[in-house]
Design an enzyme around this catalytic site. Structure first.
Site, PDB file in Angstrom:
ATOM      1  N   HIS A   1       0.828  -1.198   0.000  1.00 53.11           N
ATOM      2  CA  HIS A   1       0.000   0.000   0.000  1.00 53.11           C
ATOM      3  C   HIS A   1       0.862   1.246   0.000  1.00 53.11           C
ATOM      4  O   HIS A   1       1.853   1.331   0.711  1.00 53.11           O
ATOM      5  CB  HIS A   1      -1.001   0.063   1.154  1.00 53.11           C
ATOM      6  CG  HIS A   1      -0.511  -0.382   2.491  1.00 53.11           C
ATOM      7  ND1 HIS A   1       0.706  -0.955   2.723  1.00 53.11           N
ATOM      8  CD2 HIS A   1      -1.114  -0.324   3.706  1.00 53.11           C
ATOM      9  CE1 HIS A   1       0.825  -1.238   4.001  1.00 53.11           C
ATOM     10  NE2 HIS A   1      -0.237  -0.863   4.623  1.00 53.11           N
TER      11      HIS A   1
ATOM     12  N   TYR B   1       1.212   0.372  16.426  1.00 57.39           N
ATOM     13  CA  TYR B   1       0.585   1.691  16.318  1.00 57.39           C
ATOM     14  C   TYR B   1       0.743   2.413  17.639  1.00 57.39           C
ATOM     15  O   TYR B   1       0.520   1.823  18.708  1.00 57.39           O
ATOM     16  CB  TYR B   1      -0.902   1.580  16.002  1.00 57.39           C
ATOM     17  CG  TYR B   1      -1.159   1.084  14.620  1.00 57.39           C
ATOM     18  CD1 TYR B   1      -1.018   1.929  13.518  1.00 57.39           C
ATOM     19  CD2 TYR B   1      -1.515  -0.237  14.401  1.00 57.39           C
ATOM     20  CE1 TYR B   1      -1.245   1.464  12.239  1.00 57.39           C
ATOM     21  CE2 TYR B   1      -1.745  -0.696  13.116  1.00 57.39           C
ATOM     22  CZ  TYR B   1      -1.604   0.156  12.043  1.00 57.39           C
ATOM     23  OH  TYR B   1      -1.817  -0.311  10.769  1.00 57.39           O
TER      24      TYR B   1
ATOM     25  N   HIS C   1      -3.398   7.194  10.534  1.00 52.82           N
ATOM     26  CA  HIS C   1      -1.962   7.153  10.883  1.00 52.82           C
ATOM     27  C   HIS C   1      -1.091   7.472   9.674  1.00 52.82           C
ATOM     28  O   HIS C   1      -1.469   7.243   8.537  1.00 52.82           O
ATOM     29  CB  HIS C   1      -1.568   5.785  11.465  1.00 52.82           C
ATOM     30  CG  HIS C   1      -1.570   4.646  10.484  1.00 52.82           C
ATOM     31  ND1 HIS C   1      -2.632   3.797  10.306  1.00 52.82           N
ATOM     32  CD2 HIS C   1      -0.616   4.198   9.621  1.00 52.82           C
ATOM     33  CE1 HIS C   1      -2.352   2.891   9.395  1.00 52.82           C
ATOM     34  NE2 HIS C   1      -1.146   3.113   8.953  1.00 52.82           N
TER      35      HIS C   1
ATOM     36  N   GLU D   1       2.479   4.594  12.702  1.00 53.21           N
ATOM     37  CA  GLU D   1       2.795   3.168  12.669  1.00 53.21           C
ATOM     38  C   GLU D   1       4.286   3.004  12.397  1.00 53.21           C
ATOM     39  O   GLU D   1       4.863   3.769  11.622  1.00 53.21           O
ATOM     40  CB  GLU D   1       2.007   2.491  11.531  1.00 53.21           C
ATOM     41  CG  GLU D   1       2.262   0.985  11.398  1.00 53.21           C
ATOM     42  CD  GLU D   1       1.605   0.347  10.172  1.00 53.21           C
ATOM     43  OE1 GLU D   1       1.447   1.043   9.146  1.00 53.21           O
ATOM     44  OE2 GLU D   1       1.247  -0.844  10.245  1.00 53.21           O
TER      45      GLU D   1
ATOM     46  N   HIS E   1      -0.425  -7.825  11.093  1.00 52.59           N
ATOM     47  CA  HIS E   1      -1.668  -7.687  10.373  1.00 52.59           C
ATOM     48  C   HIS E   1      -1.918  -8.900   9.491  1.00 52.59           C
ATOM     49  O   HIS E   1      -0.981  -9.419   8.866  1.00 52.59           O
ATOM     50  CB  HIS E   1      -1.609  -6.490   9.414  1.00 52.59           C
ATOM     51  CG  HIS E   1      -1.674  -5.165  10.070  1.00 52.59           C
ATOM     52  ND1 HIS E   1      -2.644  -4.829  10.966  1.00 52.59           N
ATOM     53  CD2 HIS E   1      -0.892  -4.069   9.947  1.00 52.59           C
ATOM     54  CE1 HIS E   1      -2.461  -3.590  11.359  1.00 52.59           C
ATOM     55  NE2 HIS E   1      -1.400  -3.098  10.774  1.00 52.59           N
TER      56      HIS E   1
END
Lengths: 311, 311, 311, 311
Positions: free
Chosen positions: A203, A259, A218, A269, A250
């Site tokens: 991402h 976090y 975040h 993060e 995750h």
């Protein structure tokens, strides 16, 4: 040409309640490299292994949150093309002149359907990672000052109209969907979370549906290993940094993560791990009933603060 | 669109001296997943976290080496465009029909100035990584069978005319130079080694100047951590796999690496680490006198076998 | 009482050719904490997580090597008992007065059959690890200065009469054999290498048969993970420290190791890993023909320098 | 002799609600090696790198918990001596005949002031770790079946009279206090948690003050690295094992840990890390107000379930 258009998360301007407290935190606890302060009093940082002059900018304000995020595009021609494409789609844009941010060229600003101010830019001065371009060692002292992430990696933004945001990013900005989180079956399983990439990373930006526009969940900093995630967690403990969740993994993106909150209540993060997706790959879907494991793979916990607290 | 053109190393067809011995080695020692055998007796493998049907293909032959390597492009239109661009530059190409390799579409074949047979292709069946696309766990049993790399990552090829190869890859195929190794000062510091990327990886392909055309230095497999590199080294010891160098860290690309030979004398690498370069970054240069540290950062050793032995 | 008699490697006095060069090396490259300098000009160091005032002592001399090594015993009564037991066995001992080494009590000195000067002592001032004894953090800044080992762990000494040394350590000093290396079958497989423990560690001291008495093979420093071994190897590369072998894994003791030389030619090890043996366990045996894998498990290489070079 | 008396945690007999469900869990999820089943239907396991025939024994019962824990002593003479010492102190003991547990010699049983049944024994058959005693590889297939801990390491027991337990362990059984947790200042800071070692480990047994006698907080299994802790956490997620806390780091003992529950509600720990304490070291103290960081160093969270739930 293999990589074109939007290249990477370039900068995020964060609102902080006390600029001196935050400066110390971002520099000595997170371990970014301070690179400048402008006439407005904004303080600029880069992660040690970035080459650009800055990536995180702090601005003193009365409330926490993010003023805007900016992504670097390949070149000025790309910037012009995105402007035309955005305008053709009915998205109003404006140009912020070069120099408004230190060592940064002209920026193309527009508002996302989620209410976030978003920018594209093609120029930011390269200052290097301190190791030089000739026979460099693999790392140097900056890599062990504070948590010392290698880069500002991505951000997760909360706001309304995730479907429209997805359309804009995938149809105009050249991103693609890598993973997604669905809402409840009884609500028709809408996409409530989307993880978008413009690279080989899982991402480069992510959005979650939320009633309030323009919210920051975040900003994320990259570490090189799970052992570095542990080191970051130790440093958080030493500095009594409030942790939201982690260290854990995750399910979504396989990231190895913690976090925590900065002194103003902006979540950040530190993470490692993941995988390298490609444009021909179909996205991965997390259903609502399994999202606990998507969020915290070992425990399957739906951390309430993670879901609800934004700045 | 952010990633276009050539996406990644797609397949390499290796010549092996005994197909059954090699099959067992690639499946149970390296730990690839066997996915098929064709009418010619070629055996197909994929790394566990790849989605394509195959990446490593073994062909029984009288001598070791690589028949060809193939890179996956975004789509059929890209393939057509590359064909036009290559032909316009005077590079002869030919089409190999879909189905000549299992589950693989039409391939565009041409010969590099270094003497290697090189292919582009747009189609290869997705078979997935065994974890599914809905609420997947981060890994499964395949991730612990043998060294179990996550993917076929890149290859390093030895041959003449590295300068011409570089021109072809950067001017026609959309790659960019990430790092380079220079020859001796007294020879004018020619580029004798080039590391080329079409992604955010430090290299998707690399070349080193060598008098003999079409030589394979190594195919490289990606591991997710330095601890997995150690695990691979243990498995090499358990199986008496001859090791060329490592475990160690490269200065070049910062990779954490081991080189070893398959039973036929084809070198392979298992590696982790590195960094994520971007198109706007200037390349890193390794001078001849410091190349020992470029190769083996801790020791600075110019391993003779690494430099001289190819298949 | 569960742990009695000899507890641990306490100190080693090393001869170095240039005390200022070596001081800088042990402090800033290996990353020990400098704790003092005595009237003779000897410089004292401790590893960061040790509590004793010193463990490594440097003395300027014309040749490298080890003057003596000392092991800490539980208490003064143990020291007296060892003196009686040694004398009863015909080993001459002498007392070196308290204070001859900084912050160190009386030492019982004797000569091993291998020609090494060996000491036992019961008192050395506790200075702590810098973290305190109340609510301590898991580590602090000293843990990241240089390679920053947690402790001086053991030493490997080369000399004649390994069989007699073994008898002395196991019959008088309370050590036990954990692993051993045999000589060639045609020589009757004598024990040419012995790894002795007085704790739950795989070795607190080790000896290898060698014609020259009193030789130092290496002093060994403990790191907490394979990733820290990598970090040490990077620091060696950055500082152009000559490496003998590694990073790799030993078959013997399963240690994850690098050997390198200090500026005077004294070899040192940085290592992690291993296992926790107990007194009821039978020793592990490495035969001569497999010792390559005992030394360097992945490659099976019989590194010549490792076998032959001592100081 | 350097290690005498009590050597290590030898066995724990756990009560489970469904022996077949639990057998599968301990064998395939935790990854112990099943070594036998006795006439009573008890099922025996060992961790892969242990040499003793068994360490965890499951007994079907109506409620979860621990029947007894047993520690291995050096030899039969030690057992006799402990019997005399215990009786002299007024602790009643009884002998359980050899063979009552599979492959296990006579056991000396007594009740701790905390209400736990505790045993000492000198004999349990060595079956080895599957790698042999001659030129062994560093690990084998058992090391990757399930979480695959290397050993049963210690247990934490909850019950009354911790002060009396401490006296017994330190004055009679040869343990020493390594770390301790204090109660509130207003209660006079009594020792509410004690971590006792009979080796170079940070704890071989631990106790926490609790009103109910004979309670099990957890049995603990050792892993070799933080990356293995992550792997265990992934396996917990894959198998939907309920997690109590972690992965995280303890301040107490510096352990890198996860706590989870077996299918019957017995808590177990998988952990790595720590340090190696010695008998001359003063204990570390955790005050009541800082115990959150002692428990969960990064977050400082006083996990309620950790404090209150026992079996």
């Amino acid at each position: 040409m293999a990589i074109t258009g939007v290249m990477r998360a370039g900068h995020a301007q964060l609102r902080v309640l006390d600029i001196q407290v935050s400066r110390k935190f971002y520099r000595d606890v997170i371990g970014l490299v301070e690179t400048g302060e402008d006439a407005q009093g904004r303080v600029y940082f880069k992660a040690w292994d970035e080459r650009d002059h800055n990536s995180i900018v702090l601005r003193q304000a009365d409330s926490a949150g993010v003023d805007f995020v900016g992504y670097r595009v390949l070149d000025a021609a790309s910037l012009d093309q995105f402007e035309r494409d955005l305008n053709a789609r009915g998205v109003a844009t404006r140009r912020i002149p070069a120099g408004e941010m230190l060592e940064t060229g002209e920026r193309l600003r527009f508002t996302l359907p989620s209410g976030h101010e978003f920018e594209l830019f093609a120029e930011k001065a390269h200052v290097g990672n301190g190791l030089g371009l000739k026979n460099p060692p693999p790392w140097g002292p900056d890599a062990e000052h504070g948590m010392a992430p290698v880069r500002f990696d991505h951000c997760l933004l909360y706001g309304p109209n995730v479907a429209a945001v997805k359309a804009l990013f995938t149809e105009v900005l050249g991103f693609r969907l890598v993973e997604r989180i669905l809402g409840p079956v009884e609500a028709g399983e809408p996409e409530v979370g989307i993880f978008l990439s413009c690279s080989n990373k899982t991402h480069d930006i992510a959005f979650v549906e939320h009633p309030n526009p323009g919210k920051l969940h975040h900003v994320s900093f990259r570490l090189n290993s799970w052992e570095r995630v542990q080191r970051a967690s130790d440093i958080m403990g030493m500095n009594r940094v409030p942790i939201d969740m982690g260290p854990t993994r995750h399910g979504v993106t396989r990231g190895e993560t913690i976090y925590a909150w900065d002194p103003s209540g902006n979540r950040f993060e530190t993470f490692a791990g993941g995988y390298e997706p490609y444009p021909d790959w179909e996205p991965i879907t997390w259903t609502f009933d399994e999202f606990g494991h998507g969020l915290d793979y070992p425990t399957g916990t739906l951390h309430e603060s993670f879901l609800g607290v934004v700045s």
